[in-house]
Write a protein that holds these residues in place. Structure first.
Motif, PDB file in Angstrom:
ATOM      1  N   ASN A 230       1.198  -1.652   0.177  1.00 48.74           N
ATOM      2  CA  ASN A 230       0.269  -0.017  -0.130  1.00 48.74           C
ATOM      3  C   ASN A 230       1.034   1.029   0.237  1.00 48.74           C
ATOM      4  OD1 ASN A 230      -2.850   1.671   0.442  1.00 48.74           O
ATOM      5  ND2 ASN A 230      -2.393   1.879   1.973  1.00 48.74           N
ATOM      6  N   ILE A 231       1.791   1.516   0.841  1.00 45.27           N
ATOM      7  CA  ILE A 231       2.553   2.974   0.859  1.00 45.27           C
ATOM      8  C   ILE A 231       3.144   2.653  -0.695  1.00 45.27           C
ATOM      9  CG2 ILE A 231       4.776   2.864   1.810  1.00 45.27           C
ATOM     10  CD1 ILE A 231       4.078   1.603   4.243  1.00 45.27           C
ATOM     11  N   LEU A 232       3.277   1.234  -1.419  1.00 44.80           N
ATOM     12  CA  LEU A 232       4.184   1.588  -2.244  1.00 44.80           C
ATOM     13  C   LEU A 232       3.446   2.034  -3.361  1.00 44.80           C
ATOM     14  CD1 LEU A 232       6.554  -1.726  -2.447  1.00 44.80           C
ATOM     15  CD2 LEU A 232       7.690   0.911  -2.077  1.00 44.80           C
ATOM     16  N   SER A 233       2.245   1.474  -3.555  1.00 46.20           N
ATOM     17  CA  SER A 233       1.289   2.345  -4.264  1.00 46.20           C
ATOM     18  C   SER A 233       1.462   3.758  -4.754  1.00 46.20           C
ATOM     19  CB  SER A 233       0.205   1.491  -3.831  1.00 46.20           C
ATOM     20  OG  SER A 233       0.132   0.471  -4.344  1.00 46.20           O
TER      21      SER A 233
ATOM     22  N   SER B 217       6.415  11.637 -11.184  1.00 46.40           N
ATOM     23  CA  SER B 217       5.462  12.335 -12.333  1.00 46.40           C
ATOM     24  C   SER B 217       6.351  10.678 -13.488  1.00 46.40           C
ATOM     25  CB  SER B 217       6.721  13.417 -12.978  1.00 46.40           C
ATOM     26  OG  SER B 217       8.219  12.805 -12.879  1.00 46.40           O
ATOM     27  N   PRO B 218       6.269  10.353 -15.021  1.00 47.83           N
ATOM     28  CA  PRO B 218       6.926   9.650 -15.748  1.00 47.83           C
ATOM     29  C   PRO B 218       7.974   9.247 -15.181  1.00 47.83           C
ATOM     30  CG  PRO B 218       4.646  10.579 -16.711  1.00 47.83           C
ATOM     31  CD  PRO B 218       4.743  11.176 -14.838  1.00 47.83           C
ATOM     32  N   ARG B 219       8.638  10.234 -15.337  1.00 48.77           N
ATOM     33  CA  ARG B 219       9.823  10.286 -15.043  1.00 48.77           C
ATOM     34  C   ARG B 219      11.027   9.878 -14.080  1.00 48.77           C
ATOM     35  NH1 ARG B 219      14.453   8.931 -16.740  1.00 48.77           N
ATOM     36  NH2 ARG B 219      16.803  10.664 -16.104  1.00 48.77           N
ATOM     37  N   GLY B 220      10.042  10.325 -13.114  1.00 50.33           N
ATOM     38  CA  GLY B 220      10.935   9.478 -11.687  1.00 50.33           C
ATOM     39  C   GLY B 220      10.479   8.047 -11.443  1.00 50.33           C
ATOM     40  N   ARG B 221       8.935   8.024 -12.068  1.00 45.31           N
ATOM     41  CA  ARG B 221       9.135   6.537 -11.746  1.00 45.31           C
ATOM     42  C   ARG B 221      10.228   5.577 -12.913  1.00 45.31           C
ATOM     43  NH1 ARG B 221       2.282   6.902 -13.131  1.00 45.31           N
ATOM     44  NH2 ARG B 221       2.683   7.364 -10.764  1.00 45.31           N
TER      45      ARG B 221
ATOM     46  N   LYS C 205      12.207  -5.046  -5.380  1.00 47.55           N
ATOM     47  CA  LYS C 205      12.017  -5.853  -6.546  1.00 47.55           C
ATOM     48  C   LYS C 205      10.577  -6.174  -6.529  1.00 47.55           C
ATOM     49  CE  LYS C 205      16.522  -5.277  -8.592  1.00 47.55           C
ATOM     50  NZ  LYS C 205      17.525  -5.954  -9.123  1.00 47.55           N
ATOM     51  N   VAL C 206      10.326  -6.938  -6.056  1.00 44.11           N
ATOM     52  CA  VAL C 206       9.250  -8.208  -5.832  1.00 44.11           C
ATOM     53  C   VAL C 206       8.253  -7.440  -5.251  1.00 44.11           C
ATOM     54  CG1 VAL C 206       7.977 -10.291  -4.792  1.00 44.11           C
ATOM     55  CG2 VAL C 206      10.353 -10.122  -5.531  1.00 44.11           C
ATOM     56  N   LEU C 207       8.019  -6.606  -4.665  1.00 46.57           N
ATOM     57  CA  LEU C 207       7.131  -5.992  -3.199  1.00 46.57           C
ATOM     58  C   LEU C 207       6.745  -4.412  -4.573  1.00 46.57           C
ATOM     59  CD1 LEU C 207       7.823  -5.732  -0.131  1.00 46.57           C
ATOM     60  CD2 LEU C 207       6.013  -6.873  -0.822  1.00 46.57           C
TER      61      LEU C 207
ATOM     62  N   LEU D  30       3.297  -2.777  -8.204  1.00 47.72           N
ATOM     63  CA  LEU D  30       2.494  -2.089  -9.504  1.00 47.72           C
ATOM     64  C   LEU D  30       0.655  -2.173 -10.012  1.00 47.72           C
ATOM     65  CD1 LEU D  30       5.237  -0.908 -11.057  1.00 47.72           C
ATOM     66  CD2 LEU D  30       4.097   0.497  -9.902  1.00 47.72           C
ATOM     67  N   ALA D  31       1.248  -3.912  -9.995  1.00 48.26           N
ATOM     68  CA  ALA D  31       0.171  -5.124  -9.529  1.00 48.26           C
ATOM     69  C   ALA D  31      -1.021  -4.456  -9.590  1.00 48.26           C
ATOM     70  CB  ALA D  31       0.184  -6.534 -10.147  1.00 48.26           C
TER      71      ALA D  31
END
Length: 209
Positions: free
Chosen positions: A172-175, A182-186, A199-201, A206-207
C-alpha cells in the motif's frame, strides 16, 4: 559518470552551507559510505541532492536549496508527538513542512549570506518545501520525485523490516509512493539498484494499481 548539478551562485552556496550546519546538529545517526556515521538529516539532505542531479540535472538554485532543506530541523517535531494514525501522520507532515519552510526563509534572509538572496527567491524556496501546486508546478513535482527516490534508495529496506509493517501495508505504501511520482520519476525508480525484496514488492504494488 554521475550527473552533476549546475554550480550555485555564491549566496545560494552559502545558504547550503548554513542548511548543512543545521542538519549536522541532528543527534540521530545514519551510516554513510564505508559505514562512517553522520548526522541523520545531513545524510538525508545529501541523498536528496544526489538524486536531484539524476532527476533534474538542470535544477535551479531555488530547487537545489529546497531539496537540501526539505527536512530542515525535522527532529524538532517528532512523529510520535502526534497520534500514530493516518490523520495524525498528515497533521505531523503539514506541521513539519510549515515549520521547515518558515525556518528556512528566516535562515535565507540572514545577514551572513551575501549578496542577499532576493525575497521572491526565499518565498519560492518556502513554497517548494511546502510542495505547493504539485499538480501544476514542475519544480515541486521534481522535489516530490526526489523524496520518493530517496525513500526507495535509502529507507525502504529498513522500513520494510519494522514489526508494525506487514507485506500488505508495504504494498500500500509503495502504491501511494508510485502515485506521487511523475513518469520521469517512475522511470528512474525502475532503473534503480534495489534489493530483490524491494523489486518483488514494487511489482506487486504496480500489479494492484
Amino acid at each position: 559518470m554521475s550527473p552533476v548539478l549546475p554550480k550555485l551562485p555564491a549566496q545560494f552556496a552559502q545558504a547550503l552551507e548554513l542548511i548543512d550546519d543545521a542538519h549536522a546538529q541532528d543527534k540521530r545517526e545514519a551510516k554513510n559510505v564505508g559505514d562512517e556515521k553522520v548526522p541523520y538529516e545531513l545524510h538525508y539532505a545529501k541523498k536528496m541532492t544526489s538524486w536531484l542531479a539524476t532527476r533534474c540535472p538542470e535544477a535551479s538554485p531555488v530547487l537545489q536549496v529546497a531539496c537540501r532543506a526539505q527536512h530542515f530541523r525535522r527532529w524538532e517535531i517528532p512523529r510520535d508527538s502526534f497520534p500514530m494514525t493516518r490523520p495524525g501522520y498528515l497533521t505531523w507532515r503539514a506541521k513539519q513542512k510549515a515549520q521547515a519552510a518558515s525556518q528556512v526563509v528566516d535562515l535565507l534572509g540572514t545577514s551572513a549570506i551575501q549578496p542577499a538572496i532576493p525575497e521572491e527567491d526565499r518565498a519560492r524556496v518556502a513554497a517548494l518545501i511546502r510542495k505547493e501546486k504539485l499538480d501544476s508546478d514542475p519544480e515541486a513535482q521534481a522535489l516530490e520525485d526526489v523524496a520518493c527516490l530517496v525513500f526507495l534508495d535509502n529507507h525502504f529496506d529498513d522500513f520494510e523490516k519494522r514489526d508494525d509493517v506487514d507485506e500488505d501495508k508495504m504494498i500500500n505504501i509503495l502504491s501511494k509512493t508510485w502515485g506521487k511520482m511523475s513518469p520521469r520519476g517512475r522511470e528512474i525508480a525502475l532503473e534503480m539498484k534495489l534489493s530483490d525484496r524491494a523489486k518483488v514488492l514494487i511489482g506487486k504494488a504496480l500489479a494492484s494499481a
